[in-house]
Design a protein around this motif. Structure first.
Motif, PDB file in Angstrom:
ATOM      1  N   ASP A 165      39.405  46.125  41.817  1.00 37.49           N
ATOM      2  CA  ASP A 165      39.910  45.821  43.255  1.00 37.49           C
ATOM      3  C   ASP A 165      39.065  45.087  44.103  1.00 37.49           C
ATOM      4  OD1 ASP A 165      42.220  46.907  42.580  1.00 37.49           O
ATOM      5  OD2 ASP A 165      41.852  48.920  43.524  1.00 37.49           O
ATOM      6  N   ASN A 166      38.215  44.387  43.484  1.00 37.94           N
ATOM      7  CA  ASN A 166      37.182  43.424  44.345  1.00 37.94           C
ATOM      8  C   ASN A 166      37.860  42.350  45.006  1.00 37.94           C
ATOM      9  OD1 ASN A 166      34.317  43.821  41.915  1.00 37.94           O
ATOM     10  ND2 ASN A 166      34.928  44.849  43.537  1.00 37.94           N
ATOM     11  N   GLN A 167      37.513  42.385  46.210  1.00 38.68           N
ATOM     12  CA  GLN A 167      38.004  41.183  47.028  1.00 38.68           C
ATOM     13  C   GLN A 167      37.125  39.798  46.717  1.00 38.68           C
ATOM     14  OE1 GLN A 167      39.673  41.560  50.955  1.00 38.68           O
ATOM     15  NE2 GLN A 167      38.550  43.493  51.282  1.00 38.68           N
ATOM     16  N   ILE A 168      37.613  38.919  45.998  1.00 39.78           N
ATOM     17  CA  ILE A 168      37.109  37.738  45.358  1.00 39.78           C
ATOM     18  C   ILE A 168      36.869  36.752  46.516  1.00 39.78           C
ATOM     19  CG2 ILE A 168      36.619  36.107  43.517  1.00 39.78           C
ATOM     20  CD1 ILE A 168      36.474  39.066  42.588  1.00 39.78           C
ATOM     21  N   THR A 169      35.592  36.321  46.900  1.00 43.24           N
ATOM     22  CA  THR A 169      35.477  35.141  47.820  1.00 43.24           C
ATOM     23  C   THR A 169      35.003  33.749  47.270  1.00 43.24           C
ATOM     24  OG1 THR A 169      33.108  35.966  48.245  1.00 43.24           O
ATOM     25  CG2 THR A 169      34.884  36.816  49.390  1.00 43.24           C
ATOM     26  N   SER A 170      34.108  33.743  46.251  1.00 45.15           N
ATOM     27  CA  SER A 170      33.675  32.752  45.541  1.00 45.15           C
ATOM     28  C   SER A 170      33.561  32.651  44.180  1.00 45.15           C
ATOM     29  CB  SER A 170      32.148  32.496  46.148  1.00 45.15           C
ATOM     30  OG  SER A 170      32.180  32.645  47.641  1.00 45.15           O
TER      31      SER A 170
ATOM     32  N   ILE B  87      30.751  35.480  40.336  1.00 49.60           N
ATOM     33  CA  ILE B  87      31.639  35.778  41.245  1.00 49.60           C
ATOM     34  C   ILE B  87      31.057  36.455  42.485  1.00 49.60           C
ATOM     35  CG2 ILE B  87      34.018  36.820  41.250  1.00 49.60           C
ATOM     36  CD1 ILE B  87      33.835  34.926  39.179  1.00 49.60           C
ATOM     37  N   GLY B  88      31.464  35.847  43.794  1.00 52.01           N
ATOM     38  CA  GLY B  88      31.032  36.254  45.149  1.00 52.01           C
ATOM     39  C   GLY B  88      31.984  37.446  45.491  1.00 52.01           C
ATOM     40  N   THR B  89      31.935  38.862  45.924  1.00 50.15           N
ATOM     41  CA  THR B  89      32.856  39.668  46.406  1.00 50.15           C
ATOM     42  C   THR B  89      32.609  39.885  47.781  1.00 50.15           C
ATOM     43  OG1 THR B  89      31.984  41.705  45.723  1.00 50.15           O
ATOM     44  CG2 THR B  89      33.060  40.373  44.087  1.00 50.15           C
ATOM     45  N   PHE B  90      33.400  40.530  48.623  1.00 48.44           N
ATOM     46  CA  PHE B  90      33.194  40.947  49.835  1.00 48.44           C
ATOM     47  C   PHE B  90      32.786  42.252  50.019  1.00 48.44           C
ATOM     48  CE2 PHE B  90      34.605  41.674  54.441  1.00 48.44           C
ATOM     49  CZ  PHE B  90      33.750  40.709  54.810  1.00 48.44           C
ATOM     50  N   ASP B  91      32.812  42.985  48.812  1.00 45.09           N
ATOM     51  CA  ASP B  91      32.618  44.233  49.115  1.00 45.09           C
ATOM     52  C   ASP B  91      31.520  44.862  47.996  1.00 45.09           C
ATOM     53  OD1 ASP B  91      34.409  44.006  47.249  1.00 45.09           O
ATOM     54  OD2 ASP B  91      36.171  45.280  47.827  1.00 45.09           O
TER      55      ASP B  91
END
Length: 633
Positions: A541-546, A557-561
């Motif tokens: 359930d990660n919010q993927i940003t990059s 993979i960058g995540t917001f959390d």
């Protein structure tokens, strides 16, 4: 609804934390070399303008809150010391580039101004500032003493000025021309004598009217004089005679109106005359005039027909202030570029009634408005193209809340405007084509809430939105939609779609609000990378940003959390890099906004609240984290 609002705040966080001029002191002006474009008969225009101007320009505003004494800037002038003087209906303002100093009448000071309402400004060769007022006559300000000397009308003094309502001033090396409500005066500096010029029914070579509205001198010392209702006058100094130019319904090339509001002589000697009914130009010393006016169906025409100000900048640009905005003559378009007040655009013109225009020695254009104060346009901004939404222009941006931007072929730019759709900029025409959601067209874009964009190697445009993923075929202009479907395990796993990436094998990867998806172009299905719940080395359930692929074909993979994750797609292995308060070399923040790998193989990480991080590759690509610490300012 709660989930939708959470998405919106997430996107705002991305914007405000994304990776991604002070006002100069005024300088003394150099010798002014008037310059501008010109117009000829039959509205034929030349291309002499050497300036490059932006279609959309940004204004900085100065009004009561910034220290201006009143919000109607009737006249603007820069003196030889570099001070900018602004006359208003409630005081004279001197601006030094930082602060305003205000001059008003003071009953306890006999050397103060005589009237609050300033109508005209001029400077003589000794540096004295002459100040015309509406009811208080003429004032001369001595900058050395800071005192005002007064010249007032008196019915018992025939050698004084003709009226206390001063309407125009024009200074030369020997004296100053003074326009009043009751005639034209000339004051000799040395003798202090005043010569009067008035209309006379028995003298055909006299002024056509006594209410003077505008004055300008030509290169030979002759004078053009505008009147309130009696047309335009040319004063031949050698002959001591006035020649009158008036409107005639029977003569198409006569001046358009007898109420003269402003006059300019440009570098090429072309005469520009503003009236209460349009703009006039003449290359024949007033014998024939070409007319410009407002035509509602012609966007290249003037925005308004009452001309309050005409000004020529140092780059051969002609600016026109009207009752409905600021206009700049564009010889390439053979028309006028309009700049108007837009209530929803903070940096638009402050007010549409433009009554004064002046360019200072730093090439900053000052625009005085009636009720909106000053609008300041810094020409240095022309090094950057400025695009904004214009409700009256369908070829402008659809909105000003810009999220993603990517470049395509031939300089084409794709711009996502959150809430107002997708835009494509044509680099040649400098115009936008809009793609907006149409509920009656299933092939239109699925929503106007654009978050991410990606052009793939086949030329398709992928659009991440708040409700899913769209693919635009640029040849057909049709959109294909991919949305989450809980009944279909091969559909997109979640929305919104925050990032779209194409790897070395042209596979499309999609980062959503709940993890990572891979798109199979052959089967047109999505593969979700499911992981175990509560597994730190997962995409649970990660919010993927990059998303980035390195030279080892691994993905960052960058995540917001949950920080940064190193993902090996060949075996599914995931290594997590997160913040550890007890480890000063750990990631500074788990909220990752963007990633970049430089030529040396170093991974740069932009975070929300943790600054910029670098993850440096060793000989065996073992990554060690180094946080760039910022010192307090």
């Amino acid at each position: 609804m709660r989930k939708y609002l959470a998405h919106v705040f997430f996107f705002l966080a991305l914007l405000t934390n994304s990776c991604g001029a002070a006002t100069p002191t005024l300088k003394p002006p150099p010798p002014v070399a008037f310059s501008a474009s010109q117009s000829g008969q039959n509205v034929a225009r030349d291309n002499r303008s050497r300036a490059s101007y932006s279609q959309n320009i940004r204004f900085e505003h100065f009004s009561l809150e910034e220290g201006l004494s009143q919000s109607t800037a009737t006249v603007i002038f820069q003196d030889s010391k570099g001070f900018l003087w602004i006359g208003t209906e409630d005081g004279l303002n001197r601006y030094d580039g930082y602060n305003f100093k205000i001059y008003k009448p003071n009953t306890d000071d006999p050397n103060s101004l005589t009237d609050r309402w300033i109508t005209a400004l001029a400077e003589d060769p000794k540096g004295n500032l002459w100040v015309g007022t509406r009811l208080g006559g003429l004032n001369r300000y001595d900058p050395k003493t800071g005192k005002f000397t007064h010249l007032l009308y008196s019915s018992t003094n025939s050698e004084g000025i003709s009226h206390n309502n001063i309407t125009a001033l024009s200074a030369d090396k020997d004296g100053i021309w003074i326009g009043t409500k009751n005639g034209l005066d000339y004051l000799d500096y040395d003798s202090q004598k005043i010569e009067h010029y008035r209309a006379s029914s028995i003298n055909p070579n006299s002024l056509s009217g006594n209410w003077i509205s505008a004055i300008i001198q030509d290169a030979n010392g002759n004078l053009w004089v505008g009147t309130q209702d009696a047309g335009l006058n040319f004063y031949d100094k050698a002959k001591n005679a006035f020649f009158v130019f008036k409107h005639s319904d029977d003569v198409f090339t006569s001046i358009s109106n007898n109420r003269i509001t402003s006059i300019l002589i440009d570098k090429q000697g072309v005469l520009w005359v503003g009236t209460a009914n349009g703009l006039n130009t003449s290359e024949s010393s007033g014998r024939y005039f070409t007319h410009f006016s407002n035509f509602p169906d012609d966007s290249d025409s003037l925005s308004g027909s009452i001309i309050y100000a005409i000004y020529q900048d140092r780059s051969l640009g002609i600016w026109i202030g009207t009752n409905n905005g600021l206009n700049r003559y564009d010889p390439q378009r053979q028309g006028f570029v309009r700049h108007n007040h837009q209530p929803t655009t903070p940096n638009s013109l402050a007010n549409d009634t433009v009554v004064s225009i002046f360019e200072d020695s730093s090439n900053v254009l000052w625009v005085g408005t009636d009720g909106g104060g000053l609008s300041k346009y810094n020409r240095q901004q022309d090094h950057f193209a400025y695009y904004r939404a214009n409700p009256d222009d369908p070829a402008s941006l659809s909105g000003n809340f810009i999220m993603p931007i990517i470049l395509g072929e031939n300089g084409t730019a794709w711009v996502g405007a959150y809430g107002t759709g997708l835009n494509r900029l044509n680099a040649i025409s400098n115009q936008f084509r809009r793609y907006v959601h149409d509920p009656n067209n299933p092939n239109s874009i699925s929503t106007n809430e654009i978050i991410s964009l990606k052009l793939d190697s086949s030329g398709n445009l992928w659009i991440g939105t708040t409700i899913g993923l769209d693919r635009l075929d640029p040849d057909t202009g049709l959109f294909t939609h991919f949305v989450p479907d809980i009944t279909n395990p091969e559909s997109l796993s979640a929305a919104p779609v925050n990032v779209i990436y194409e790897d070395h094998s042209n596979t499309i990867w999609v980062g959503t609000s709940r993890g990572l998806d891979q798109f199979d172009p052959q089967s047109q299905v999505f593969i979700k990378y499911d992981t175990e719940d509560n597994d730190p080395n997962s995409f649970d359930d990660n919010q993927i940003t990059s998303i980035l692929e390195d030279e080892n074909l691994n993905f960052w993979i960058g995540t917001f959390d949950d920080g940064v994750k190193l993902f090996n797609p060949s075996n599914g292995e995931i290594i997590s890099y997160t913040n550890n308060p007890d480890n000063p070399t750990s990631l500074g923040s788990n909220a990752v906004l963007c990633l970049h790998i430089d030529h040396a193989g170093t991974l740069w990480i932009g975070t929300a609240g943790g600054g910029i991080e670098s993850l440096r590759a060793g000989d065996r690509f073992i990554y060690t984290l180094h946080r760039k610490r910022r010192t307090a300012q």
